[in-house]
Design a protein around this motif. Structure first.
Motif, PDB file in Angstrom:
ATOM      1  N   LEU A 153       9.215  12.045   2.804  1.00  0.00           N
ATOM      2  CA  LEU A 153       7.549  11.060   2.386  1.00  0.00           C
ATOM      3  C   LEU A 153       7.906  10.538   0.962  1.00  0.00           C
ATOM      4  O   LEU A 153       7.065  10.027   1.992  1.00  0.00           O
ATOM      5  N   ARG A 154       8.440  10.148   0.546  1.00  0.00           N
ATOM      6  CA  ARG A 154       8.299   9.290  -0.797  1.00  0.00           C
ATOM      7  C   ARG A 154       9.074   7.566  -0.604  1.00  0.00           C
ATOM      8  O   ARG A 154       9.041   7.488  -1.458  1.00  0.00           O
TER       9      ARG A 154
ATOM     10  N   LYS B  20       7.607  -2.034  -5.067  1.00  0.00           N
ATOM     11  CA  LYS B  20       6.965  -1.101  -4.916  1.00  0.00           C
ATOM     12  C   LYS B  20       5.532  -0.843  -4.315  1.00  0.00           C
ATOM     13  O   LYS B  20       4.943  -0.264  -3.275  1.00  0.00           O
TER      14      LYS B  20
ATOM     15  N   LEU C 205       6.551   0.373  -0.888  1.00  0.00           N
ATOM     16  CA  LEU C 205       7.427   1.405  -0.593  1.00  0.00           C
ATOM     17  C   LEU C 205       5.595   2.870  -1.006  1.00  0.00           C
ATOM     18  O   LEU C 205       6.717   3.728  -1.208  1.00  0.00           O
ATOM     19  N   ILE C 206       4.605   2.709  -0.450  1.00  0.00           N
ATOM     20  CA  ILE C 206       3.403   3.931  -0.436  1.00  0.00           C
ATOM     21  C   ILE C 206       4.166   4.841   0.230  1.00  0.00           C
ATOM     22  O   ILE C 206       4.445   4.983   1.279  1.00  0.00           O
ATOM     23  N   GLY C 207       3.722   5.895  -0.459  1.00  0.00           N
ATOM     24  CA  GLY C 207       4.471   7.538   0.081  1.00  0.00           C
ATOM     25  C   GLY C 207       3.337   8.189   0.967  1.00  0.00           C
ATOM     26  O   GLY C 207       2.391   7.997   0.810  1.00  0.00           O
ATOM     27  N   ASN C 208       3.475   9.769   1.320  1.00  0.00           N
ATOM     28  CA  ASN C 208       2.465  10.847   0.918  1.00  0.00           C
ATOM     29  C   ASN C 208       3.138  11.795   0.522  1.00  0.00           C
ATOM     30  O   ASN C 208       4.628  11.776   0.412  1.00  0.00           O
ATOM     31  N   GLU C 209       2.369  12.735   0.097  1.00  0.00           N
ATOM     32  CA  GLU C 209       2.295  13.892  -0.501  1.00  0.00           C
ATOM     33  C   GLU C 209       2.416  14.872   1.121  1.00  0.00           C
ATOM     34  O   GLU C 209       2.046  14.988   2.016  1.00  0.00           O
TER      35      GLU C 209
ATOM     36  N   LYS D   1       0.212  19.007   4.472  1.00  0.00           N
ATOM     37  CA  LYS D   1       0.566  18.687   4.993  1.00  0.00           C
ATOM     38  C   LYS D   1       1.044  19.942   6.413  1.00  0.00           C
ATOM     39  O   LYS D   1       1.124  21.119   5.812  1.00  0.00           O
TER      40      LYS D   1
ATOM     41  N   ALA E  28       3.115   7.603  -8.619  1.00  0.00           N
ATOM     42  CA  ALA E  28       1.643   7.892  -7.918  1.00  0.00           C
ATOM     43  C   ALA E  28       1.453   7.362  -6.753  1.00  0.00           C
ATOM     44  O   ALA E  28       0.829   7.265  -6.448  1.00  0.00           O
ATOM     45  N   ASN E  29       2.281   6.638  -6.240  1.00  0.00           N
ATOM     46  CA  ASN E  29       2.342   5.557  -5.762  1.00  0.00           C
ATOM     47  C   ASN E  29       2.256   6.227  -3.938  1.00  0.00           C
ATOM     48  O   ASN E  29       3.182   6.057  -3.325  1.00  0.00           O
ATOM     49  N   THR E  30       1.445   6.944  -3.911  1.00  0.00           N
ATOM     50  CA  THR E  30       0.714   7.701  -2.029  1.00  0.00           C
ATOM     51  C   THR E  30       0.228   7.641  -1.576  1.00  0.00           C
ATOM     52  O   THR E  30      -1.441   7.118  -2.618  1.00  0.00           O
ATOM     53  N   TYR E  31      -0.745   7.414  -0.198  1.00  0.00           N
ATOM     54  CA  TYR E  31      -1.993   7.056  -0.031  1.00  0.00           C
ATOM     55  C   TYR E  31      -3.471   7.975  -0.637  1.00  0.00           C
ATOM     56  O   TYR E  31      -3.916   7.681  -0.026  1.00  0.00           O
ATOM     57  N   GLU E  32      -2.863   9.072  -0.514  1.00  0.00           N
ATOM     58  CA  GLU E  32      -3.238  10.573  -0.581  1.00  0.00           C
ATOM     59  C   GLU E  32      -3.538  10.024  -2.829  1.00  0.00           C
ATOM     60  O   GLU E  32      -4.740  10.128  -2.462  1.00  0.00           O
ATOM     61  N   ALA E  33      -2.920   9.490  -3.664  1.00  0.00           N
ATOM     62  CA  ALA E  33      -3.511   9.577  -4.736  1.00  0.00           C
ATOM     63  C   ALA E  33      -4.285   8.106  -4.711  1.00  0.00           C
ATOM     64  O   ALA E  33      -5.309   7.953  -5.422  1.00  0.00           O
TER      65      ALA E  33
END
Lengths: 309, 309
Positions: A113-114, A130, A133-137, A141, B278-283
C-alpha cells in the motif's frame, strides 16, 4: 543410523539432535541435488523443508530410508503416498510458523500500500520521489483472505484494530466462531482492496488463482502470496500486471528453482522474496522443539536413545 | 489576491481552492528555492508543507504576505515568532495524518525485523539468500514509543493484538487513560527491542536522540524514525551503526536537502525514505478538508468568497 538434514535448522536444534545416542547427523543446509542423490543412500532418516522436491529418483537411491520429516507445515514437495507404499514413515511439523507468517503478511500488505521498497531504492540512487510515491492507508479497506486456517485466522486477529473489513474463502466453508464474512472466491476478488493467499498447495489449489479470479479483481488491488508459488497461474498474472490492474504484487515463496522463471517479470509492479514467511529465529526454535518431540515419538521404532533435555 | 502553494496538495483540494472567488492560485508543487524567492513577493497567502524552510530571506521578499498555512502537523520549518512579529497569520493542519503515519510505522517496524528490503533486492540481483535473512517476530518483544501523542497512541492501538509489551516516554509525563508503562528515555532505550520515534521537532527535541540514548540500547535493536530528521544526532548514530549495535534503522523524514548528508551511511544497516509517513491519498484528502476549513475561517479577514461545497 544416519540422519541426513538438507535444509537449515537452528543451531540449538542441531546441537540437541547431535546429543541423540547412536545416531550420526549429516547436516548439509546448502546441499545441491547431485550431492543429495549421493548421500541419501546412507540415510535412515531425512529431515527437510521446502528447498527441494523429493523425487522418484531420490526414492530409488534411498535404500535405507525409514522416515522423512518435514520441518515445516507445507508438504507438497514430498510424495507421501509413494513413501507410505514403501513403508517409509512421514511426519511434519505443524503450527510452529503461524505467527511468523501472519506478521509477515501484515508487513507485505502495508508495503504494497505504501511504496516503501520503491522509496528506499530511489533514495539509494540519489533521487527524491516523494510526489510519485503517494500510497494508501489500510484503514477502511476490504481485506480478502484466501484460506482461513491458522494463518488466515492469525492475520485477521492482528488486524483487529486496523478498522478494516475482512472477508475470506475457505475450502470447507464458513468457520464457526468467527464473525467475518465467508464468500465465494469470485466475490472475494470483486470486493477486496487487498488479497492475501495462505493455503496449502494441493491438487485443488494448484494454479487455482487464475484468470477466472484475476478478471474479477478491482483496479489497484494489492495481491500477497505467502502460500506456495504454484497456487497462482503466473502466466495469467503477468498479463494482468501488464494491463496495470494491480497496484503491487508480493510473491514470497520463491525457492532457488524459481529464479529462472521470474526474470520475465522485470519492470512490472511485482516483488519476489526468498520464502521468508516462516524464516524467523522464533519459528525455527519452535520447529526444533516439535522436531525433537517427533524424534522422541520415533525413539523405540528406531532404537536410539534421545536422552534429550 | 494570490495564493502561492509550494508543496503538493490533492487534485481535489486544488480544484476546490480554485473555485474561491477573487483569488488566483499559483500552484508549484516542485518549485525550487530560487523560484520561491521570485514568486513570494506577489503572494498574499503561502501554503506549504515540509520540503522547504521558511527563511528570513523569504520574509524580506514577501512584502504582501498576510498568512502562512502549513498543510500538515509539523511546523518546525517556519519561524512562527517572526511571522507573528510581522502580523502574518500562521495556521497548520493537525490530526489529518495520524492514521497514515501510525500504519506506516508498523510497516517499518516489521520490515526492520524481517529483512524484507534485502530479500527483494537480492532476488532482483538473481541471488537466493534465505539462509542469510533470518528475521525476528514482533510477538513478545518490547516496543519503546518515544512520544505518546496522537501518533504514538495510534501505533499502540494498532499493535493491540500483536502480543507485545509497549512502553513510552512523553514530555509531559504519564498519559491518563492508557495502561502502558511511562518510563524515562534511558530506561526505554535499555528495555526496548524496537524503538519508534514520533515527536514534533522543537528546541527540546533537536538531536535529543543522541549518544546518551544510544549507549543504552540493546544489541540488535530496530530503530524507526517517523518524526523529523533532526531529532536524531546522526553523527552519534553512524558510530553505533559501525559498531553493529542496530539490527536495522529506518529514517523516514528525508527531504531533498538531506540527500547529500546521508551518502556517508552507505553499506550500513540503515534505510532512508523520502518522507512517506503522511504521504497517502487518504491523508491528503483530509489535509485538503482541513485546509478548506481554515480558508473559510479566514474568509472575512481576506475578503474573498469561499463559496465551497
Amino acid at each position: 543410523m544416519n540422519i541426513l538434514i538438507i535444509d537449515p535448522l537452528s543451531e540449538n536444534t542441531i546441537c540437541r539432535l547431535k546429543k541423540i545416542k547412536s545416531v550420526k547427523i549429516d547436516y548439509f543446509p546448502n546441499i545441491n541435488e547431485t550431492d543429495i542423490l549421493e548421500k541419501i543412500g546412507q540415510a535412515s532418516m531425512l529431515i527437510m523443508r521446502t528447498s527441494h522436491i523429493f523425487t522418484e529418483q531420490w526414492l530409488e537411491k534411498a535404500v535405507q530410508l525409514q522416515a522423512v520429516i518435514i520441518a515445516g507445515s507445507g508438504i507438497e514437495n514430498v510424495p507421501i503416498d509413494l513413501l507410505e507404499a514403501n513403508n517409509i514413515i512421514f511426519k511434519n511439523v505443524k503450527e510452529a510458523s503461524v505467527t511468523s507468517v501472519a506478521e509477515y503478511a501484515i508487513c507485505l500488505i502495508l508495503m504494497g500500500l505504501r511504496n516503501v521498497y520503491q522509496g528506499i531504492k530511489s533514495i539509494g540512487e540519489g533521487n527524491w520521489e516523494k510526489n510519485q510515491l503517494i500510497g494508501n492507508e489500510i484503514r477502511r479497506k476490504t481485506i480478502g483472505l484466501i484460506g482461513f486456517g491458522n494463518i488466515g485466522k492469525a492475520i485477521a486477529s492482528l488486524l483487529c484494530n486496523f478498522d478494516v473489513e475482512i472477508i475470506y474463502t475457505n475450502e470447507s466453508g464458513r468457520v464457526v466462531g468467527y464473525d467475518y464474512e465467508c464468500v465465494e472466491l469470485k466475490e472475494l476478488a470483486k470486493r477486496s482492496d487487498i488479497i492475501c493467499i495462505q493455503v496449502p498447495l494441493t491438487n485443488r489449489t494448484y494454479q487455482f488463482i487464475n484468470n477466472d479470479v484475476f478478471s474479477n479483481v478491482k483496479r489497484d488491488c494489492v495481491l500477497i502470496n505467502v502460500s506456495r508459488y504454484d497456487v497462482i497461474a503466473m502466466d495469467a498474472l503477468i498479463e494482468k500486471l501488464k494491463q496495470g490492474i494491480f497496484k503491487h504484487v508480493y510473491i514470497d515463496p520463491i525457492e532457488k528453482r524459481h529464479l529462472k522463471t521470474i526474470s520475465e517479470f522485470k519492470n512490472l509492479p511485482i516483488s519476489f522474496l526468498p520464502h521468508l514467511g516462516a524464516n524467523t529465529y522464533e519459528a525455527q526454535e519452535r520447529v526444533g522443539e516439535e522436531l525433537i518431540k517427533i524424534m522422541i515419538d520415533l525413539e523405540t521404532k528406531f532404537n536410539f536413545l534421545c536422552s534429550l533435555p
